[in-house]
Design an enzyme around this catalytic site. Structure first.
Site, mmCIF file in Angstrom:
data_model
loop_
_atom_site.group_PDB
_atom_site.id
_atom_site.type_symbol
_atom_site.label_atom_id
_atom_site.label_comp_id
_atom_site.label_asym_id
_atom_site.label_seq_id
_atom_site.Cartn_x
_atom_site.Cartn_y
_atom_site.Cartn_z
ATOM 1 N N LYS A 39 0.809 -1.229 0.000
ATOM 2 C CA LYS A 39 0.000 0.000 0.000
ATOM 3 C C LYS A 39 0.839 1.273 0.000
ATOM 4 O O LYS A 39 0.447 2.291 -0.551
ATOM 5 C CB LYS A 39 -0.935 0.003 1.204
ATOM 6 C CG LYS A 39 -1.941 -1.147 1.187
ATOM 7 C CD LYS A 39 -3.334 -0.641 0.975
ATOM 8 C CE LYS A 39 -4.333 -1.721 0.614
ATOM 9 N NZ LYS A 39 -4.341 -2.919 1.460
ATOM 10 N N GLU A 66 -9.782 6.243 3.229
ATOM 11 C CA GLU A 66 -10.669 5.229 3.786
ATOM 12 C C GLU A 66 -9.787 4.042 4.154
ATOM 13 O O GLU A 66 -8.709 3.864 3.597
ATOM 14 C CB GLU A 66 -11.688 4.789 2.727
ATOM 15 C CG GLU A 66 -11.190 3.709 1.746
ATOM 16 C CD GLU A 66 -10.076 4.166 0.815
ATOM 17 O OE1 GLU A 66 -9.895 5.388 0.665
ATOM 18 O OE2 GLU A 66 -9.365 3.308 0.244
ATOM 19 N N SER A 68 1.876 -9.755 -0.979
ATOM 20 C CA SER A 68 1.502 -8.340 -0.892
ATOM 21 C C SER A 68 1.768 -7.725 0.481
ATOM 22 O O SER A 68 1.954 -6.516 0.602
ATOM 23 C CB SER A 68 0.023 -8.178 -1.243
ATOM 24 O OG SER A 68 -0.774 -9.067 -0.484
HETATM 25 C C1 LIG Z 1 -5.125 -4.076 1.131
HETATM 26 C C2 LIG Z 1 -4.393 -5.331 0.913
HETATM 27 C C3 LIG Z 1 -4.701 -6.196 -0.158
HETATM 28 C C4 LIG Z 1 -5.865 -5.986 -1.083
HETATM 29 O O1 LIG Z 1 -5.828 -4.829 -1.822
HETATM 30 P P1 LIG Z 1 -5.481 -4.809 -3.380
HETATM 31 O O2 LIG Z 1 -5.756 -3.420 -3.764
HETATM 32 O O3 LIG Z 1 -6.338 -5.808 -4.062
HETATM 33 O O4 LIG Z 1 -4.044 -5.157 -3.505
HETATM 34 C C5 LIG Z 1 -3.911 -7.315 -0.358
HETATM 35 N N1 LIG Z 1 -2.873 -7.594 0.462
HETATM 36 C C6 LIG Z 1 -2.554 -6.803 1.514
HETATM 37 C C7 LIG Z 1 -1.403 -7.184 2.380
HETATM 38 C C8 LIG Z 1 -3.296 -5.642 1.776
HETATM 39 O O5 LIG Z 1 -2.969 -4.875 2.821
#
Ligand SMILES: *Cc1c(COP(=O)(O)O)cnc(C)c1O
Length: 400
Positions: free
Chosen positions: A95, A117, A384
């Site tokens: 993020k 948000e 992610s």
């Molecule tokens: C917010 C989040 C997501 C999902 O958001 P995307 O916009 O689909 O990437 C996925 N993995 C993590 C670790 C997150 O914090």
């Protein structure tokens, strides 16, 4: 398989085929146009690019490694598995890539206040972090139910100097938090920038967030070519709004040999109706500024969603994914809660890496796919984020 996926989308009005666009009240048209113009100027400005690169490297910790998961590969006995380590970034997830980009834009536009948000709180924490770093005022909108579930992140945001507004309307989760943030933006737009957290919403957000996240795929492409001297065969990423997935996929869209799988939240199952798999039961509709696949009933009422991971728990999906889905360029599947929990624990034990529950959905798909792939094939999965935020929740479900 279609190869028409065009790196040039969206069009000038923000359409990805029939998806995307700008569905907002009149009062938000001007701010969105202003943002779009400033973003395009910044994109062409070497000084902006230099600043962006500087903070991504020095503050966030880029580039992130593309790590060969040796024990996981051996365990599954098929494709060679690489992990793109977005979990190693500052604040623990991808993020921050987008937040750094947008906060630099806010500064260029002379806005002294940012709002956001947040669902689980990861985007809120990343926004509060970049606001603190640049000394901007920060307000984060969060559903009251989420505030309770994610008390630790609420406290982190407050430590960073942000005001956290607990939103009590409706289901008291992410959807209501976005409504409240849009209301704030309309009222305070002259000195406020809205840092939207995923590849969703009105044009230019889906385009802009994708471009701030494509660094994931740009790096992965360079890294795999260095390590293996060829492109990967398969990319896998989880899909909430879709930003980490499109970030990884985008730079490979023109490479027909590279297959891609997006993994949505299957929750407790599609039949049970407790999930957030928009491509398995969703239909075309408009929600929060854009047209895409939504989980809605026959009257267009947004359905309740469920997932063990708050970051994937949203009724709509980013418009570029909807378009890639229809073209067959990306395959969309889902992992259920129990498969994600299983992958969460297995990755910890096999690789010494505790993934975010969101990322664990992508890892669950690796467990399904890798064994039937050849040993000379290459698979990249996007980690992610890291799982520290999820430990209490997992501990409540799994007895070790
Ligand atoms: C917010 C989040 C997501 C999902 O958001 P995307 O916009 O689909 O990437 C996925 N993995 C993590 C670790 C997150 O914090």
């Amino acid at each position: 398989m279609s190869q028409v996926a065009s790196p040039n989308l969206p069009d000038a009005q923000g359409h990805f085929g029939p998806y995307g666009g700008r569905f907002v009240p009149e009062t938000l048209m001007h701010p969105l146009q202003q943002l779009e113009a400033e973003y395009f100027r910044a994109q062409q400005d070497p000084e902006f690019q230099r600043e962006l690169t500087y903070y991504l490297r020095e503050f966030c910790g880029r580039p992130t490694p593309l790590y060969f998961a040796e024990r996981l590969t051996r365990e599954l006995g098929g494709a060679k598995i690489y992990l793109k380590r977005e979990d190693l970034l500052h604040t623990g997830a991808h993020k921050i890539n987008n937040c750094i980009g947008q906060v630099l834009l806010a500064r260029r536009m002379g806005k002294a206040r940012v709002i956001a948000e947040t669902g689980a709180g990861q985007h809120g924490v990343a926004t509060a972090t970049v606001a603190a770093m640049f000394g901007l005022k920060c307000v984060v909108y969060m559903g009251a139910v989420d505030c309770e579930r994610q008390a630790l992140n609420v406290y982190r945001m407050k430590m960073l100097g942000a005001d956290v507004v607990s939103v009590k309307a409706g289901q008291q989760t992410l959807k209501e938090a976005i409504n409240e943030a849009m209301r704030d933006w309309v009222t305070n737009v002259r000195h406020t920038h809205y840092i939207l957290g995923t590849a969703y919403g009105s044009h230019p957000y889906p385009l802009m967030v994708r471009n701030f996240q494509r660094i994931i795929g740009d790096e992965a492409r360079r890294q795999i070519l260095e390590k293996e001297e060829r492109l990967p065969d398969l990319l896998i990423a989880c899909v909430g709004g879709g930003s980490n997935a499109i970030g990884l996929f985008y730079p490979f869209l023109g490479d027909a040999s590279v297959k891609m799988i997006g993994v949505e939240a299957g929750g407790e199952g599609i039949e049970a109706g407790k999930h957030a798999a928009r491509f398995h039961g969703g239909s075309l509709g408009v929600l929060q500024g854009t047209r895409s696949y939504l989980l809605q009933d026959e009257f267009g009422q947004i359905q309740l969603t469920h997932s063990v991971s708050a970051g994937l728990d949203y009724a709509a999906v980013g418009p570029e994914h909807a378009w890639l889905h229809d073209q067959g360029r990306v395959e969309y599947t889902y992992a259920k809660d129990d498969a994600a929990l299983d992958a969460f624990l297995k990755l910890a034990r096999l690789e010494g890496i505790i993934p975010a529950l969101e990322s664990a959905h992508a890892v669950a798909e690796v467990f399904r796919r890798a064994p039937s792939m050849r040993q000379d094939q290459l698979l990249i999965v996007n980690l992610s984020g890291r799982g520290d935020k999820d430990v209490t929740q997992v501990a409540a479900k799994v007895q070790l």
